[in-house]
Design a protein around this motif. Structure first.
Motif, PDB file in Angstrom:
ATOM      1  N   SER A   1      14.127  16.027 -38.012  1.00  0.00           N
ATOM      2  CA  SER A   1      14.200  15.614 -36.552  1.00  0.00           C
ATOM      3  C   SER A   1      15.424  14.717 -37.326  1.00  0.00           C
ATOM      4  O   SER A   1      16.030  14.345 -36.269  1.00  0.00           O
ATOM      5  CB  SER A   1      13.552  14.967 -35.853  1.00  0.00           C
ATOM      6  OG  SER A   1      12.950  13.979 -36.541  1.00  0.00           O
ATOM      7  N   SER A   2      15.894  13.992 -38.406  1.00  0.00           N
ATOM      8  CA  SER A   2      16.706  13.300 -38.651  1.00  0.00           C
ATOM      9  C   SER A   2      17.924  13.906 -38.960  1.00  0.00           C
ATOM     10  O   SER A   2      19.096  13.240 -39.543  1.00  0.00           O
ATOM     11  CB  SER A   2      16.501  12.097 -38.990  1.00  0.00           C
ATOM     12  OG  SER A   2      16.178  11.853 -40.276  1.00  0.00           O
ATOM     13  N   GLY A   3      18.666  14.720 -39.302  1.00  0.00           N
ATOM     14  CA  GLY A   3      19.988  15.074 -39.286  1.00  0.00           C
ATOM     15  C   GLY A   3      19.624  14.790 -41.204  1.00  0.00           C
ATOM     16  O   GLY A   3      20.667  15.041 -41.885  1.00  0.00           O
ATOM     17  N   TYR A   4      18.530  15.194 -42.126  1.00  0.00           N
ATOM     18  CA  TYR A   4      18.554  14.741 -43.307  1.00  0.00           C
ATOM     19  C   TYR A   4      19.668  15.768 -44.115  1.00  0.00           C
ATOM     20  O   TYR A   4      20.076  15.307 -44.685  1.00  0.00           O
ATOM     21  CB  TYR A   4      17.286  14.824 -43.519  1.00  0.00           C
ATOM     22  CG  TYR A   4      17.308  14.394 -45.333  1.00  0.00           C
ATOM     23  CD1 TYR A   4      16.821  13.583 -45.949  1.00  0.00           C
ATOM     24  CD2 TYR A   4      16.477  16.172 -46.129  1.00  0.00           C
ATOM     25  CE1 TYR A   4      15.526  13.183 -47.043  1.00  0.00           C
ATOM     26  CE2 TYR A   4      16.434  15.479 -47.291  1.00  0.00           C
ATOM     27  CZ  TYR A   4      16.413  14.453 -48.230  1.00  0.00           C
ATOM     28  OH  TYR A   4      16.093  14.251 -49.217  1.00  0.00           O
ATOM     29  N   TRP A   5      19.304  16.652 -43.609  1.00  0.00           N
ATOM     30  CA  TRP A   5      19.981  17.957 -44.249  1.00  0.00           C
ATOM     31  C   TRP A   5      20.836  17.869 -43.980  1.00  0.00           C
ATOM     32  O   TRP A   5      21.734  17.933 -42.661  1.00  0.00           O
ATOM     33  CB  TRP A   5      20.098  19.530 -44.410  1.00  0.00           C
ATOM     34  CG  TRP A   5      18.134  19.537 -44.577  1.00  0.00           C
ATOM     35  CD1 TRP A   5      17.175  20.085 -43.601  1.00  0.00           C
ATOM     36  CD2 TRP A   5      17.249  19.989 -46.118  1.00  0.00           C
ATOM     37  NE1 TRP A   5      15.765  19.661 -44.498  1.00  0.00           N
ATOM     38  CE2 TRP A   5      15.995  19.757 -45.773  1.00  0.00           C
ATOM     39  CE3 TRP A   5      17.918  19.368 -47.444  1.00  0.00           C
ATOM     40  CZ2 TRP A   5      15.129  19.355 -46.693  1.00  0.00           C
ATOM     41  CZ3 TRP A   5      16.796  19.777 -48.607  1.00  0.00           C
ATOM     42  CH2 TRP A   5      15.620  19.988 -47.811  1.00  0.00           C
ATOM     43  N   PRO A   6      22.309  17.826 -45.196  1.00  0.00           N
ATOM     44  CA  PRO A   6      21.845  18.856 -46.491  1.00  0.00           C
ATOM     45  C   PRO A   6      22.339  17.475 -47.632  1.00  0.00           C
ATOM     46  O   PRO A   6      22.300  17.727 -48.576  1.00  0.00           O
ATOM     47  CB  PRO A   6      23.675  19.612 -46.879  1.00  0.00           C
ATOM     48  CG  PRO A   6      24.453  18.642 -46.231  1.00  0.00           C
ATOM     49  CD  PRO A   6      23.838  18.232 -44.337  1.00  0.00           C
ATOM     50  N   GLY A   7      21.926  16.363 -46.823  1.00  0.00           N
ATOM     51  CA  GLY A   7      21.879  15.148 -47.842  1.00  0.00           C
ATOM     52  C   GLY A   7      22.727  14.646 -47.924  1.00  0.00           C
ATOM     53  O   GLY A   7      24.071  15.028 -47.849  1.00  0.00           O
ATOM     54  N   PRO A   8      22.897  13.679 -49.062  1.00  0.00           N
ATOM     55  CA  PRO A   8      24.074  13.053 -50.178  1.00  0.00           C
ATOM     56  C   PRO A   8      24.722  13.996 -50.007  1.00  0.00           C
ATOM     57  O   PRO A   8      24.623  14.855 -51.197  1.00  0.00           O
ATOM     58  CB  PRO A   8      23.365  11.888 -50.645  1.00  0.00           C
ATOM     59  CG  PRO A   8      22.046  12.591 -51.119  1.00  0.00           C
ATOM     60  CD  PRO A   8      21.382  13.421 -50.210  1.00  0.00           C
ATOM     61  N   PRO A   9      26.268  13.373 -50.173  1.00  0.00           N
ATOM     62  CA  PRO A   9      27.811  13.885 -50.975  1.00  0.00           C
ATOM     63  C   PRO A   9      27.059  14.226 -52.913  1.00  0.00           C
ATOM     64  O   PRO A   9      26.112  13.631 -53.194  1.00  0.00           O
ATOM     65  CB  PRO A   9      28.689  12.888 -50.902  1.00  0.00           C
ATOM     66  CG  PRO A   9      27.945  12.217 -49.847  1.00  0.00           C
ATOM     67  CD  PRO A   9      26.973  12.188 -49.752  1.00  0.00           C
ATOM     68  N   LEU A  10      27.558  15.738 -52.939  1.00  0.00           N
ATOM     69  CA  LEU A  10      27.342  15.586 -54.447  1.00  0.00           C
ATOM     70  C   LEU A  10      27.946  15.039 -55.921  1.00  0.00           C
ATOM     71  O   LEU A  10      29.023  14.513 -55.553  1.00  0.00           O
ATOM     72  CB  LEU A  10      27.605  17.282 -54.633  1.00  0.00           C
ATOM     73  CG  LEU A  10      27.928  17.701 -56.040  1.00  0.00           C
ATOM     74  CD1 LEU A  10      26.410  17.744 -56.945  1.00  0.00           C
ATOM     75  CD2 LEU A  10      29.161  19.279 -56.650  1.00  0.00           C
TER      76      LEU A  10
END
Length: 245
Positions: free
Chosen positions: A66-75
């Motif tokens: 519910s918090s826009g976790y995906w896609p996560g931090p940059p590679l």
């Protein structure tokens, strides 16, 4: 938790680690079977997924979906950092699983699953993305009987697979028998004896079809009946194409 299951999960982690650790930066930057993803993206995705797993295992699932976790931090640019991040995140999620009971609920996606089922899903994801990494590195993977966990979740997820893809079942799933040959030559069966429809073949190919790493037409799986045909069309052992796989 089930020490055998978690031991198998740790073993799948290590097989993939052993593959990617000695690879050159050039291979880490090589495109993988997933469009737009390199091998580094594959390992980074597993790292991000393990971070999400830790949140779910510690009662913080709301921070994932519910918090826009995906896609996560940059590679990260450095493959060594990608690998170390994954090593740390998978160790943390494994530790959290060891601390829970097999039947403890873990909130993931639309609802709760048991910790045992959650660990099985983590193994499935590691194995499936591992196949992508083996392909990218040009190395043939060696299947073991640890894929029984993948075969199981592929079968158990069939009701969800039909429902999520809005495909009508030609018959109740109780009419399906799945008869597989494991990598060691054992017979693995799912469904009732005498079921009128069946899928037969190797567990290796069933697992690849269920994780969308092989087209059913390219597999050795043989179907008998319209339900069996439909199962090979919809089989999917993960949430959705837009969620962690």
């Amino acid at each position: 938790m089930d020490d055998v299951l978690l031991g198998d999960l740790a073993a799948e982690h290590q097989v993939l680690d052993d593959l990617v650790a000695p690879l050159s930066a050039e291979v880490w930057a090589t495109p993988s079977p997933s469009p737009g993803w390199t091998l580094a993206h594959q390992i980074h995705h597993l790292d991000v997924s393990e971070g999400a797993a830790l949140l779910a295992l510690t009662g913080r699932s709301d921070q994932i979906f519910s918090s826009g976790y995906w896609p996560g931090p940059p590679l990260p640019a450095d493959p060594a950092e990608v690998l170390e991040n994954w090593r740390a995140s998978r160790a943390a999620s494994l530790e959290a699983m060891f601390a829970l009971d097999a039947k403890d609920p873990v909130i993931w996606g639309d609802g709760p699953m048991t910790c045992r089922s959650f660990a099985t899903a983590r193994l499935m994801e590691t194995w499936a993305h591992g196949l992508d990494c083996f392909t990218t590195a040009g190395v043939e993977p060696v299947d073991t009987d640890r894929i029984r966990h993948v075969a199981h979740i592929g079968y158990r997820a069939l009701p969800y697979a039909f429902r999520s893809q809005e495909v009508e079942q030609p018959a109740p799933l109780s009419e399906l028998r799945l008869e597989l040959v494991s990598p060691s030559g054992q017979a693995w069966t799912y469904g009732e004896d005498g079921a009128p429809q069946s899928i037969t073949g190797t567990a290796s190919h069933w697992c690849r079809v269920a994780t969308r790493r092989m087209a059913a037409a390219d597999s050795d799986l043989v179907t008998h009946g319209p339900l069996a045909d439909a199962v090979l069309t919809v089989a999917r052992a993960y949430l959705s194409d837009g969620a962690p796989t």
